[in-house]
Every structure is written in structure tokens, then in C-alpha cells.
Design a protein around this motif. Structure first.
Motif, PDB file in Angstrom:
ATOM      1  N   TYR A  91       0.819  -1.150  -0.015  1.00  0.00           N
ATOM      2  CA  TYR A  91       0.122  -0.115   0.057  1.00  0.00           C
ATOM      3  C   TYR A  91       0.919   1.287  -0.056  1.00  0.00           C
ATOM      4  N   ARG A  92       0.289   2.115  -0.544  1.00  0.00           N
ATOM      5  CA  ARG A  92       1.202   3.648  -0.678  1.00  0.00           C
ATOM      6  C   ARG A  92       0.458   4.443   0.442  1.00  0.00           C
ATOM      7  N   VAL A  93       1.155   5.183   1.109  1.00  0.00           N
ATOM      8  CA  VAL A  93       0.722   5.873   2.074  1.00  0.00           C
ATOM      9  C   VAL A  93       1.276   7.530   1.996  1.00  0.00           C
ATOM     10  N   LYS A  94       0.315   8.637   1.660  1.00  0.00           N
ATOM     11  CA  LYS A  94       0.916   9.827   1.407  1.00  0.00           C
ATOM     12  C   LYS A  94       0.378  10.534   2.543  1.00  0.00           C
ATOM     13  N   ARG A 139       5.825   9.924   1.687  1.00  0.00           N
ATOM     14  CA  ARG A 139       5.568   8.949   0.639  1.00  0.00           C
ATOM     15  C   ARG A 139       5.996   7.578   1.527  1.00  0.00           C
ATOM     16  N   ILE A 140       5.080   6.891   1.716  1.00  0.00           N
ATOM     17  CA  ILE A 140       5.378   5.466   2.424  1.00  0.00           C
ATOM     18  C   ILE A 140       4.917   4.250   1.579  1.00  0.00           C
ATOM     19  N   THR A 141       5.745   3.350   1.619  1.00  0.00           N
ATOM     20  CA  THR A 141       5.267   2.097   0.885  1.00  0.00           C
ATOM     21  C   THR A 141       5.296   1.200   2.077  1.00  0.00           C
ATOM     22  N   PRO A 172      -4.130   0.989  -2.160  1.00  0.00           N
ATOM     23  CA  PRO A 172      -3.167  -0.034  -2.547  1.00  0.00           C
ATOM     24  C   PRO A 172      -2.169   0.675  -3.623  1.00  0.00           C
ATOM     25  N   LEU A 173      -1.060  -0.199  -3.635  1.00  0.00           N
ATOM     26  CA  LEU A 173      -0.063   0.407  -4.432  1.00  0.00           C
ATOM     27  C   LEU A 173      -0.260  -0.021  -6.041  1.00  0.00           C
TER      28      LEU A 173
END
Length: 175
Positions: A91-94, A139-141, A172-173
């Protein structure tokens, strides 16, 4: 059989340094399978994973320290292996917020407390256009284990963002 070497390095930033590093890896008979290179202030930073036969990796381990010295570069190296496949979904976190001391620690603590591994994290700060206040953008994965309820994680994340005055999203990434 492939062998793997992770290299982390910093050096004074100058034109051509990325080419010198990648050329050295290739000269030793290795392939770069993952890398991040970036100028930060007057410093150039790189972290990369090289792959090659055992003798190519050994050559790189031997040649790099001498070459690094001539480039005024500080390096660290460590042999590694490819990780076992995870039963997790990326998942991508912004996140965007006013910058303040400890914000990165709060965010990494949140994911650690949930049992979620951070795969990658990048952070930038910049002045807000109208006020000049410093803004942080992260920006975190993350890898969410398949057994976890994504909706519950999202709910906890949004509550965390509300409590810490962060503007954040988790999706979701997309590859």
C-alpha cells in the motif's frame, strides 16, 4: 547462483558521480537491480543492490573502497539475499502536514504498533506558497499482511491522522 551486495554511499555532489558509480559496478561484472540516488544539499547519496556471481561481488567489494577514497566518498557494504516472498499486499501512504519535530517518528511508530512493515519512506520539506510555513510531504510504501483487515487499518490510520493533524491517505500500490 546470484550473490547480492547492498552499497550505501555519500560523496560531495558533482557532475558525473552517478556515472562513475554505475560504471564501477558494471566494470566489476555486477548488475544494479535496485537503486536510489539523490542530491541532498551539496552531498550526493546512493543506496543500491548489486547482483553478480560470487567472484564479481568479491571484486566489487575489493575495488570499491579504493575507488571511493579517490572520489571522497564514504561507503558501507553488506552482503544480502533476496527476501522470501511475503504474504502481504503493498500500500502507498501519502501524508502532507505542517512540519514539526518528531512527525516521522510518530508515523513510523503508528505502523510499527499495527504490525505493518515499512518497505520504503521518502520525505521532503518545502515552504508553503502563501505563508512560508514549512510543509512536510511523506510517501511511504507499507506491506499489510493478508490476514489483516485493510478497512480497520484505514480507519485507525484516518483516526491517527485526525488526532495528529495530518492530511493522509492509504491506497493499494499501483505498479
Amino acid at each position: 547462483m546470484q550473490n547480492y551486495l547492498v552499497i550505501s554511499a555519500i560523496a560531495p555532489n558533482r557532475q558525473g558521480i552517478a556515472n562513475e558509480i554505475t560504471s564501477l559496478v558494471t566494470y566489476c561484472g555486477c548488475n544494479i537491480i535496485e537503486s536510489k540516488m539523490r542530491s541532498m544539499g551539496n552531498t550526493f547519496s546512493v543506496i543500491l543492490m548489486a547482483a553478480g556471481e560470487w567472484n564479481a561481488i568479491a571484486k566489487l567489494e575489493h575495488v570499491l573502497p579504493r575507488k571511493a577514497s579517490s572520489m571522497q566518498m564514504t561507503t558501507m557494504m553488506q552482503r544480502t539475499e533476496l527476501p522470501e516472498p511475503l504474504s502481504a499486499i503493498p500500500y502507498r501512504v501519502k501524508i502532507v502536514a505542517l512540519d514539526n519535530l518528531g512527525i516521522s517518528k510518530e508515523i513510523t511508530s503508528f505502523f510499527d504498533e499495527q504490525g505493518i512493515n515499512i518497505q520504503e519512506m521518502s520525505c521532503n520539506t518545502y515552504p508553503a506558497q502563501h505563508t512560508g510555513a514549512m510543509i512536510v510531504r511523506l510517501r511511504i510504501t507499507v506491506s499489510i499482511p493478508t490476514g489483516m483487515s485493510v478497512s480497520k487499518i484505514r480507519e485507525k490510520f484516518h483516526t491517527f491522522c485526525d488526532e495528529t493533524n495530518l492530511d493522509g491517505e492509504i491506497r493499494p500500490l499501483e505498479l
